[in-house]
Design a protein around this motif. Structure first.
Motif, PDB file in Angstrom:
ATOM      1  N   LEU A   1     -33.223  72.528  40.147  1.00 43.24           N
ATOM      2  CA  LEU A   1     -32.811  72.534  38.742  1.00 43.24           C
ATOM      3  C   LEU A   1     -33.643  71.567  37.910  1.00 43.24           C
ATOM      4  CD1 LEU A   1     -28.914  72.722  38.982  1.00 43.24           C
ATOM      5  CD2 LEU A   1     -30.489  74.502  38.232  1.00 43.24           C
TER       6      LEU A   1
ATOM      7  N   CYS B   1     -34.503  93.450  39.815  1.00 42.80           N
ATOM      8  CA  CYS B   1     -33.523  93.213  40.881  1.00 42.80           C
ATOM      9  C   CYS B   1     -33.895  93.966  42.158  1.00 42.80           C
ATOM     10  CB  CYS B   1     -32.132  93.624  40.410  1.00 42.80           C
ATOM     11  SG  CYS B   1     -31.470  92.623  39.060  1.00 42.80           S
TER      12      CYS B   1
ATOM     13  N   ALA C   1     -30.260  86.906  49.710  1.00 46.72           N
ATOM     14  CA  ALA C   1     -30.098  85.691  48.903  1.00 46.72           C
ATOM     15  C   ALA C   1     -31.319  84.790  49.023  1.00 46.72           C
ATOM     16  CB  ALA C   1     -28.839  84.941  49.342  1.00 46.72           C
TER      17      ALA C   1
ATOM     18  N   ALA D   1     -33.684  83.321  46.010  1.00 42.25           N
ATOM     19  CA  ALA D   1     -33.998  81.898  45.886  1.00 42.25           C
ATOM     20  C   ALA D   1     -35.490  81.649  46.020  1.00 42.25           C
ATOM     21  CB  ALA D   1     -33.233  81.109  46.949  1.00 42.25           C
TER      22      ALA D   1
ATOM     23  N   PRO E   1     -34.199  84.838  35.671  1.00 40.65           N
ATOM     24  CA  PRO E   1     -33.678  84.604  37.030  1.00 40.65           C
ATOM     25  C   PRO E   1     -33.910  83.187  37.556  1.00 40.65           C
ATOM     26  CG  PRO E   1     -35.157  86.528  36.948  1.00 40.65           C
ATOM     27  CD  PRO E   1     -35.360  85.744  35.690  1.00 40.65           C
TER      28      PRO E   1
ATOM     29  N   VAL F   1     -32.966  80.002  36.645  1.00 33.04           N
ATOM     30  CA  VAL F   1     -31.832  79.084  36.805  1.00 33.04           C
ATOM     31  C   VAL F   1     -30.878  79.564  37.896  1.00 33.04           C
ATOM     32  CG1 VAL F   1     -29.815  78.115  35.657  1.00 33.04           C
ATOM     33  CG2 VAL F   1     -32.012  78.138  34.488  1.00 33.04           C
ATOM     34  N   PRO F   2     -30.396  80.834  37.876  1.00 27.42           N
ATOM     35  CA  PRO F   2     -29.550  81.259  39.009  1.00 27.42           C
ATOM     36  C   PRO F   2     -30.283  81.223  40.342  1.00 27.42           C
ATOM     37  CG  PRO F   2     -30.083  83.116  37.569  1.00 27.42           C
ATOM     38  CD  PRO F   2     -30.498  81.884  36.851  1.00 27.42           C
ATOM     39  N   GLY F   3     -31.594  81.484  40.329  1.00 34.07           N
ATOM     40  CA  GLY F   3     -32.344  81.377  41.573  1.00 34.07           C
ATOM     41  C   GLY F   3     -32.399  79.956  42.089  1.00 34.07           C
TER      42      GLY F   3
ATOM     43  N   LEU G   1     -30.123  77.651  41.477  1.00 29.67           N
ATOM     44  CA  LEU G   1     -28.773  77.351  41.977  1.00 29.67           C
ATOM     45  C   LEU G   1     -28.552  77.951  43.360  1.00 29.67           C
ATOM     46  CD1 LEU G   1     -26.688  77.920  38.710  1.00 29.67           C
ATOM     47  CD2 LEU G   1     -27.187  75.732  39.811  1.00 29.67           C
ATOM     48  N   THR G   2     -29.045  79.167  43.564  1.00 31.36           N
ATOM     49  CA  THR G   2     -28.934  79.792  44.882  1.00 31.36           C
ATOM     50  C   THR G   2     -29.728  79.016  45.922  1.00 31.36           C
ATOM     51  OG1 THR G   2     -28.696  81.953  43.817  1.00 31.36           O
ATOM     52  CG2 THR G   2     -29.276  81.934  46.149  1.00 31.36           C
TER      53      THR G   2
END
Length: 349
Positions: free
Chosen positions: A53, A90, A115, A119, A332, A334-336, A338-339
């Motif tokens: 992050l 996706c 997942a 990431a 993608p 930020v969510p990546g 976090l993952t």
């Protein structure tokens, strides 16, 4: 004589026990005054969870002007085409997961594999091109129980298959549409392409030749190649693995190109869709050796040049590329990240 039994002597402790107890007391006495001053153990895993992050924030601040302009172009686009571009993006993670599963014989956990690809996309945009995703997937395979040598061989097989798939698609499209790119219009008048190609070939082959002369490196390379070839033979002996490997290798760049085509349609780019696909494949092949994080900067420039060479206006081509990179990279990220942090915390990687 009184008749009483003589008292038993008091048991004496062993010399070793006395020394051990004395050392323990001394250690406690020395550590008590410092107990409140000693630093606690550094939470390395927690810091690694937050690191992606932090890197995302740094990269976003450095490219804030590009982000602002890209979001501005998205506001004037046709949303059904943008949703199609997001769907194609996706599906690229699914294609990458299939290709990586096809590179190993063992069955990898599918949910964690998918997942990990999501990431790895974020890691790939925070480190030099290909390094982030490769490191994440290498760690994932070793955690799954594959030896490091076989994990490295599977990684090399994936990279080879993906490169072959990308080059094969580009060659097939160029044969079908030889006029898709007008690169001659981008070169200065009188410029020769032959010397440029020779210079690129020399830049690639010269380091390889130097490394081949070093005995220790040559021995390691030969050992790795034996492992890699053995792994490739084992994979291709099973039809399902070979299908997953090469199906994913061809689907991955095709879906990426389809995303750019969809963004071009959303912003009214007046270039045939297959020519846009040729431009994308040519641009990504051209920047493959440029060690920038995720190709940030180099990919945008190459895509703009390729779209202009395909016949698109420079202003519209710039808008299409910025919007495309917003959808495929920045949204993608930020969510990546976090993952990625969650996978590190759960010891999946």
């Amino acid at each position: 004589m009184t008749g009483r039994k003589p008292e038993a002597p008091f048991p004496q402790p062993a010399v070793g026990a006395v020394r051990k107890a004395s050392a323990t007391v001394t250690a406690v006495q020395l550590s008590d005054p410092l107990r409140g001053r000693l630093p606690r153990r550094v939470p390395v895993r927690q810091l690694l969870c937050l690191l992606p992050l932090v890197l995302v924030a740094v990269v976003a601040v450095r490219h804030r002007a590009v982000l602002a302009e890209g979001f501005a172009h998205l506001g004037s686009a046709e949303w059904p085409w943008l949703l199609a571009a997001a769907g194609a993006t996706c599906l690229t993670w699914v294609a990458a997961a299939c290709c990586r599963q096809g590179a190993v014989l063992e069955r990898l956990p599918s949910a964690r594999l998918l997942a990990t690809q999501f990431a790895a996309g974020a890691a790939n945009h925070l480190l030099p091109t290909g390094l982030g995703a490769s490191a994440v997937n290498l760690r994932f395979m070793t955690v799954c129980g594959l030896p490091l040598a076989r994990s490295s061989a599977a990684l090399a097989l994936y990279l080879l298959a993906e490169s072959v798939g990308r080059l094969a698609l580009l060659a097939a499209l160029l044969l079908a549409f030889p006029d898709a790119l007008r690169l001659g219009s981008l070169l200065p008048e009188g410029a020769a392409v032959g010397p440029l190609l020779l210079a690129v070939a020399a830049a690639v082959l010269l380091p390889a030749g130097v490394l081949a002369l070093i005995r220790r490196v040559r021995t390691s390379v030969v050992s790795f190649l034996r492992t890699a070839f053995g792994e490739a033979r084992s994979v291709h002996s099973r039809g399902s693995r070979a299908l997953a490997l090469w199906g994913g290798a061809f689907a991955f760049p095709a879906l990426q190109a389809a995303g750019l085509v969809a963004v071009g349609e959303a912003l009214g780019l007046d270039v045939p869709p297959l020519h846009v696909a040729v431009a994308y494949l040519a641009a990504t092949v051209a920047v493959a050796l440029i060690p920038t994080p995720g190709g940030l900067g180099s990919v945008e420039a190459a895509l703009i040049v390729a779209l202009v060479a395909a016949g698109g206006p420079a202003a519209v081509a710039t808008a299409v590329v910025l919007a495309y990179r917003i959808i495929t990279v920045w949204l993608p990220m930020v969510p990546g990240a976090l993952t990625l942090g969650a996978l590190v915390r759960w010891k999946v990687i």
